[in-house]
Motif scaffolding. Structure first.
Motif, PDB file in Angstrom:
ATOM      1  N   PRO A 116       3.069  -1.163  51.427  1.00 49.74           N
ATOM      2  CA  PRO A 116       2.389  -2.333  50.852  1.00 49.74           C
ATOM      3  C   PRO A 116       3.342  -3.327  50.174  1.00 49.74           C
ATOM      4  O   PRO A 116       3.189  -4.526  50.302  1.00 49.74           O
ATOM      5  N   GLY A 117       4.366  -2.860  49.482  1.00 52.72           N
ATOM      6  CA  GLY A 117       5.305  -3.763  48.824  1.00 52.72           C
ATOM      7  C   GLY A 117       6.429  -4.250  49.712  1.00 52.72           C
ATOM      8  O   GLY A 117       7.097  -5.238  49.393  1.00 52.72           O
ATOM      9  N   LYS A 118       6.653  -3.532  50.814  1.00 54.31           N
ATOM     10  CA  LYS A 118       7.734  -3.865  51.736  1.00 54.31           C
ATOM     11  C   LYS A 118       7.208  -3.750  53.166  1.00 54.31           C
ATOM     12  O   LYS A 118       7.392  -2.735  53.831  1.00 54.31           O
ATOM     13  N   PRO A 119       6.556  -4.807  53.639  1.00 51.16           N
ATOM     14  CA  PRO A 119       5.924  -4.749  54.961  1.00 51.16           C
ATOM     15  C   PRO A 119       6.933  -4.817  56.112  1.00 51.16           C
ATOM     16  O   PRO A 119       8.065  -5.279  55.936  1.00 51.16           O
ATOM     17  N   VAL A 120       6.482  -4.379  57.272  1.00 55.17           N
ATOM     18  CA  VAL A 120       7.280  -4.570  58.482  1.00 55.17           C
ATOM     19  C   VAL A 120       7.543  -6.062  58.629  1.00 55.17           C
ATOM     20  O   VAL A 120       6.660  -6.897  58.424  1.00 55.17           O
ATOM     21  N   GLY A 121       8.773  -6.391  58.932  1.00 53.36           N
ATOM     22  CA  GLY A 121       9.180  -7.793  59.068  1.00 53.36           C
ATOM     23  C   GLY A 121       9.912  -8.318  57.853  1.00 53.36           C
ATOM     24  O   GLY A 121      10.502  -9.402  57.902  1.00 53.36           O
ATOM     25  N   MET A 122       9.913  -7.569  56.757  1.00 52.46           N
ATOM     26  CA  MET A 122      10.608  -7.997  55.543  1.00 52.46           C
ATOM     27  C   MET A 122      12.105  -7.744  55.697  1.00 52.46           C
ATOM     28  O   MET A 122      12.534  -6.632  56.002  1.00 52.46           O
ATOM     29  N   VAL A 123      12.886  -8.791  55.479  1.00 54.67           N
ATOM     30  CA  VAL A 123      14.343  -8.688  55.543  1.00 54.67           C
ATOM     31  C   VAL A 123      14.920  -9.356  54.304  1.00 54.67           C
ATOM     32  O   VAL A 123      14.565 -10.484  53.974  1.00 54.67           O
ATOM     33  N   CYS A 124      15.809  -8.630  53.633  1.00 55.58           N
ATOM     34  CA  CYS A 124      16.529  -9.172  52.480  1.00 55.58           C
ATOM     35  C   CYS A 124      17.940  -9.542  52.936  1.00 55.58           C
ATOM     36  O   CYS A 124      18.579  -8.794  53.682  1.00 55.58           O
ATOM     37  N   PHE A 125      18.387 -10.692  52.476  1.00 49.16           N
ATOM     38  CA  PHE A 125      19.688 -11.228  52.850  1.00 49.16           C
ATOM     39  C   PHE A 125      20.541 -11.381  51.600  1.00 49.16           C
ATOM     40  O   PHE A 125      20.036 -11.797  50.550  1.00 49.16           O
ATOM     41  N   GLY A 126      21.808 -11.072  51.726  1.00 55.07           N
ATOM     42  CA  GLY A 126      22.771 -11.346  50.667  1.00 55.07           C
ATOM     43  C   GLY A 126      23.803 -12.311  51.197  1.00 55.07           C
ATOM     44  O   GLY A 126      24.234 -12.201  52.349  1.00 55.07           O
ATOM     45  N   PHE A 127      24.174 -13.260  50.374  1.00 52.66           N
ATOM     46  CA  PHE A 127      25.209 -14.229  50.726  1.00 52.66           C
ATOM     47  C   PHE A 127      26.249 -14.189  49.616  1.00 52.66           C
ATOM     48  O   PHE A 127      25.906 -14.278  48.440  1.00 52.66           O
ATOM     49  N   ALA A 128      27.509 -14.012  49.975  1.00 48.31           N
ATOM     50  CA  ALA A 128      28.575 -13.922  48.983  1.00 48.31           C
ATOM     51  C   ALA A 128      29.686 -14.891  49.359  1.00 48.31           C
ATOM     52  O   ALA A 128      29.988 -15.083  50.540  1.00 48.31           O
ATOM     53  N   ILE A 129      30.270 -15.492  48.339  1.00 52.38           N
ATOM     54  CA  ILE A 129      31.389 -16.404  48.551  1.00 52.38           C
ATOM     55  C   ILE A 129      32.431 -16.141  47.476  1.00 52.38           C
ATOM     56  O   ILE A 129      32.086 -15.897  46.313  1.00 52.38           O
ATOM     57  N   ARG A 130      33.675 -16.130  47.898  1.00 52.54           N
ATOM     58  CA  ARG A 130      34.774 -15.935  46.964  1.00 52.54           C
ATOM     59  C   ARG A 130      34.982 -17.253  46.226  1.00 52.54           C
ATOM     60  O   ARG A 130      35.174 -18.289  46.851  1.00 52.54           O
ATOM     61  N   ALA A 131      34.920 -17.205  44.913  1.00 52.86           N
ATOM     62  CA  ALA A 131      35.070 -18.411  44.088  1.00 52.86           C
ATOM     63  C   ALA A 131      36.093 -18.127  43.004  1.00 52.86           C
ATOM     64  O   ALA A 131      35.810 -17.347  42.088  1.00 52.86           O
ATOM     65  N   GLY A 132      37.268 -18.713  43.150  1.00 55.36           N
ATOM     66  CA  GLY A 132      38.326 -18.439  42.175  1.00 55.36           C
ATOM     67  C   GLY A 132      38.705 -16.978  42.224  1.00 55.36           C
ATOM     68  O   GLY A 132      38.984 -16.428  43.275  1.00 55.36           O
ATOM     69  N   ASP A 133      38.656 -16.316  41.077  1.00 52.12           N
ATOM     70  CA  ASP A 133      39.000 -14.895  41.001  1.00 52.12           C
ATOM     71  C   ASP A 133      37.796 -13.988  41.179  1.00 52.12           C
ATOM     72  O   ASP A 133      37.923 -12.768  41.143  1.00 52.12           O
ATOM     73  N   GLY A 134      36.602 -14.576  41.356  1.00 52.89           N
ATOM     74  CA  GLY A 134      35.391 -13.777  41.434  1.00 52.89           C
ATOM     75  C   GLY A 134      34.638 -13.963  42.727  1.00 52.89           C
ATOM     76  O   GLY A 134      35.059 -14.682  43.634  1.00 52.89           O
ATOM     77  N   ILE A 135      33.501 -13.297  42.778  1.00 60.43           N
ATOM     78  CA  ILE A 135      32.606 -13.380  43.925  1.00 60.43           C
ATOM     79  C   ILE A 135      31.245 -13.808  43.397  1.00 60.43           C
ATOM     80  O   ILE A 135      30.724 -13.212  42.458  1.00 60.43           O
ATOM     81  N   THR A 136      30.692 -14.847  43.998  1.00 61.23           N
ATOM     82  CA  THR A 136      29.356 -15.318  43.642  1.00 61.23           C
ATOM     83  C   THR A 136      28.401 -14.899  44.748  1.00 61.23           C
ATOM     84  O   THR A 136      28.715 -15.054  45.931  1.00 61.23           O
ATOM     85  N   THR A 137      27.246 -14.368  44.355  1.00 61.64           N
ATOM     86  CA  THR A 137      26.265 -13.938  45.356  1.00 61.64           C
ATOM     87  C   THR A 137      24.914 -14.581  45.087  1.00 61.64           C
ATOM     88  O   THR A 137      24.621 -15.012  43.977  1.00 61.64           O
ATOM     89  N   ARG A 138      24.140 -14.644  46.142  1.00 57.74           N
ATOM     90  CA  ARG A 138      22.737 -15.039  46.041  1.00 57.74           C
ATOM     91  C   ARG A 138      21.980 -14.224  47.075  1.00 57.74           C
ATOM     92  O   ARG A 138      22.579 -13.655  47.997  1.00 57.74           O
TER      93      ARG A 138
END
Length: 179
Positions: A116-138
């Motif tokens: 019920p909380g995670k139906p068929v067809g649900m996909v989670c995406f992560g996007f990461a980019i190196r920024a300076g000395d760190g990593i920013t994600t969304r």
């Protein structure tokens, strides 16, 4: 999916041009798409100039070992979650000193496995980019309609669009919306 449609190939080509222009490399971490994002990217001639590596981490153990996804995150949120997707994407950049940007996919392609909380067809995406000395994600979550093949095809297109957005690329023509 044995071949990619023209929309996916167009997105992969646009991504390659943008990454090449910037001198950046990218990587992927895939669960439900099973390497299809990497396959779409490497279908483009010259992709070795901008694609560094891809991980297919279907099991929780592979996510933890290969991508440094925290077992606590997996236990608390489950493999199909935005926190896990973000850790998967950042794990690519931790594993690669040359990749500047990464995408991850984790979801339920079906036909079984939905809840019920995670139906068929649900996909989670992560996007990461190196920024300076760190990593920013969304992260982003989509619920795609269709059979297993269609869910995975939609996820590949969304991942490529998300990468283009992450690096701030402007598409020459508006991208079609995903159903």
């Amino acid at each position: 999916m044995t071949s990619f449609d023209s929309h996916v190939l167009s997105l992969a080509s646009a991504l390659g041009k943008e990454l090449s222009r910037r001198g950046w490399m990218m990587g992927t971490a895939e669960s439900c798409t099973g390497g299809l994002v990497a396959g779409a990217v490497t279908a483009i001639a010259g992709s070795s100039g901008w694609f560094d590596r891809g991980f297919v981490t279907y099991s929780n153990e592979a996510k933890a070992v290969d991508l440094q996804v925290s077992p606590d995150t997996l236990n608390l949120y489950g493999a199909v979650s935005e926190p896990v997707a973000q850790e998967m994407a950042s794990g690519v950049l931790l594993a690669s000193t040359t990749a500047r940007v990464a995408v991850s996919t984790t979801g339920i392609a079906g036909p079984e496995g939905g809840t019920p909380g995670k139906p068929v067809g649900m996909v989670c995406f992560g996007f990461a980019i190196r920024a300076g000395d760190g990593i920013t994600t969304r992260a982003a979550t989509q619920v795609f309609q269709g059979d297993r093949t269609q869910v995975r095809e939609h996820a590949v297109a969304f991942a490529l669009l998300g990468l283009l957005e992450t690096i701030g690329a402007k598409l020459e023509q508006p991208a079609p919306t995903l159903a």
